[in-house]
Motif scaffolding. Structure first.
Motif, PDB file in Angstrom:
ATOM      1  N   UNK A   1      77.514 -59.738 -71.400  1.00  0.00           N
ATOM      2  CA  UNK A   1      77.456 -59.702 -70.252  1.00  0.00           C
ATOM      3  C   UNK A   1      77.633 -61.023 -69.322  1.00  0.00           C
ATOM      4  N   UNK A   2      78.423 -61.328 -68.477  1.00  0.00           N
ATOM      5  CA  UNK A   2      78.436 -62.513 -67.739  1.00  0.00           C
ATOM      6  C   UNK A   2      77.225 -62.431 -66.684  1.00  0.00           C
TER       7      UNK A   2
ATOM      8  N   UNK B   1      80.321 -64.313 -63.184  1.00  0.00           N
ATOM      9  CA  UNK B   1      80.325 -62.711 -63.060  1.00  0.00           C
ATOM     10  C   UNK B   1      81.363 -62.324 -62.159  1.00  0.00           C
ATOM     11  N   UNK B   2      81.954 -63.297 -61.278  1.00  0.00           N
ATOM     12  CA  UNK B   2      82.820 -62.968 -60.228  1.00  0.00           C
ATOM     13  C   UNK B   2      84.244 -62.974 -60.861  1.00  0.00           C
TER      14      UNK B   2
ATOM     15  N   UNK C   1      84.647 -62.882 -64.528  1.00  0.00           N
ATOM     16  CA  UNK C   1      84.875 -62.058 -65.852  1.00  0.00           C
ATOM     17  C   UNK C   1      84.972 -60.625 -65.522  1.00  0.00           C
ATOM     18  N   UNK C   2      85.775 -59.809 -66.049  1.00  0.00           N
ATOM     19  CA  UNK C   2      85.556 -58.567 -65.715  1.00  0.00           C
ATOM     20  C   UNK C   2      85.808 -57.553 -66.936  1.00  0.00           C
ATOM     21  N   UNK C   3      85.982 -58.400 -68.186  1.00  0.00           N
ATOM     22  CA  UNK C   3      86.225 -57.384 -69.216  1.00  0.00           C
ATOM     23  C   UNK C   3      84.693 -56.933 -69.808  1.00  0.00           C
ATOM     24  N   UNK C   4      84.751 -56.581 -71.175  1.00  0.00           N
ATOM     25  CA  UNK C   4      83.420 -56.194 -71.870  1.00  0.00           C
ATOM     26  C   UNK C   4      83.522 -56.783 -73.089  1.00  0.00           C
TER      27      UNK C   4
ATOM     28  N   UNK D   1      88.252 -65.102 -75.040  1.00  0.00           N
ATOM     29  CA  UNK D   1      87.636 -64.860 -74.003  1.00  0.00           C
ATOM     30  C   UNK D   1      86.882 -65.764 -73.064  1.00  0.00           C
TER      31      UNK D   1
END
Lengths: 88, 145
Positions: A19-20, A25-26, A28-31, A83
């Motif tokens: 998890x970022x 965080x703003x 990176x939207x992958x998992x 990534x």
């Protein structure tokens, strides 16, 4: 190389997930989900190490020959690099 | 290991959950930006009152609490916002089943968390009045300076 400090490993229902945190965080939207060896390597690469160090660590922890371990580490690192999770 | 450059909907379908960081301040004081993350699971049934819904607002994803359940949707509101937003059932993607405050995982069924929810909902009218008064004072102060 090492994993960026803006990413942390969390366990949810037995699953290991990257998890970022922080400003990343703003963007990176992958998992990223990790299996057992992936989580082991993640912990290992939270500190600066070479790919060869990683392969040696994997050999010490699991019953695997050095060649296979190195292939696994290279795949792990290249996926993290793609990534944007890896500091080189 | 798998990386998933997927949409949230696709990730939920593939993994059965989505763990994501908090962006924004609308769920303060519970969820802090750049620190906390939430665990979202797909919505299988209608959302219960006071659960936290992840929904689509155009291209944006929004995480707010359900404050009223309607026939075809929900009224939602951030814990740190002062307006209700109507969301159609079809725009709700998932529900928060837990969250990480720093490293600590808190389940959405945790008793302390549920107490927080009750308190937050109960104090809303008072907080709203306070915010309105504060806004009036700020306006007056600005006019004088």
């Amino acid at each position: 190389m090492k994993v960026k400090s803006e990413f942390v490993l969390r366990e949810v229902g037995g699953e290991k997930i990257v998890v970022p945190v922080g400003k990343t965080a703003a963007f990176f939207h992958g998992m990223i989900t990790l299996n057992e060896t992936g989580a082991f390597l993640w912990q290992f690469f939270t500190e600066e190490h070479t790919a060869d160090d990683g392969a040696n660590a994997l050999c010490a922890e699991y019953e695997v020959d050095k060649k296979k371990a190195r292939l696994h580490v290279d795949k792990f690192l290249s996926t993290l690099f793609d990534a944007g999770v890896l500091d080189e | 290991m798998q990386t998933a450059p997927l949409t949230i909907e696709q990730t939920l379908e593939k993994h059965g959950k989505y763990v994501c960081p908090i962006v924004g301040v609308s769920m303060l004081p519970l969820l802090k930006e750049e620190q906390d993350s939430v665990v979202i699971e797909p919505k299988n049934t209608r959302l219960p009152l006071y659960s936290v819904a992840l929904f689509r607002r155009g291209e944006q994803y929004v995480l707010h609490r359900v404050v009223k359940v309607e026939e075809n949707g929900y009224y939602t509101r951030g814990d740190n916002t002062y307006f209700n937003e109507y969301v159609l059932e079809e725009n709700v993607i998932g529900v928060m089943t837990g969250f990480f405050q720093g490293k600590e995982f808190v389940s959405a069924e945790d008793q302390i968390y549920l107490k927080y929810v009750k308190k937050r909902i109960k104090s809303y009218p008072v907080r709203r009045i306070f915010v309105k008064i504060k806004a009036i004072f700020q306006k007056l102060f600005k006019k004088r300076t």
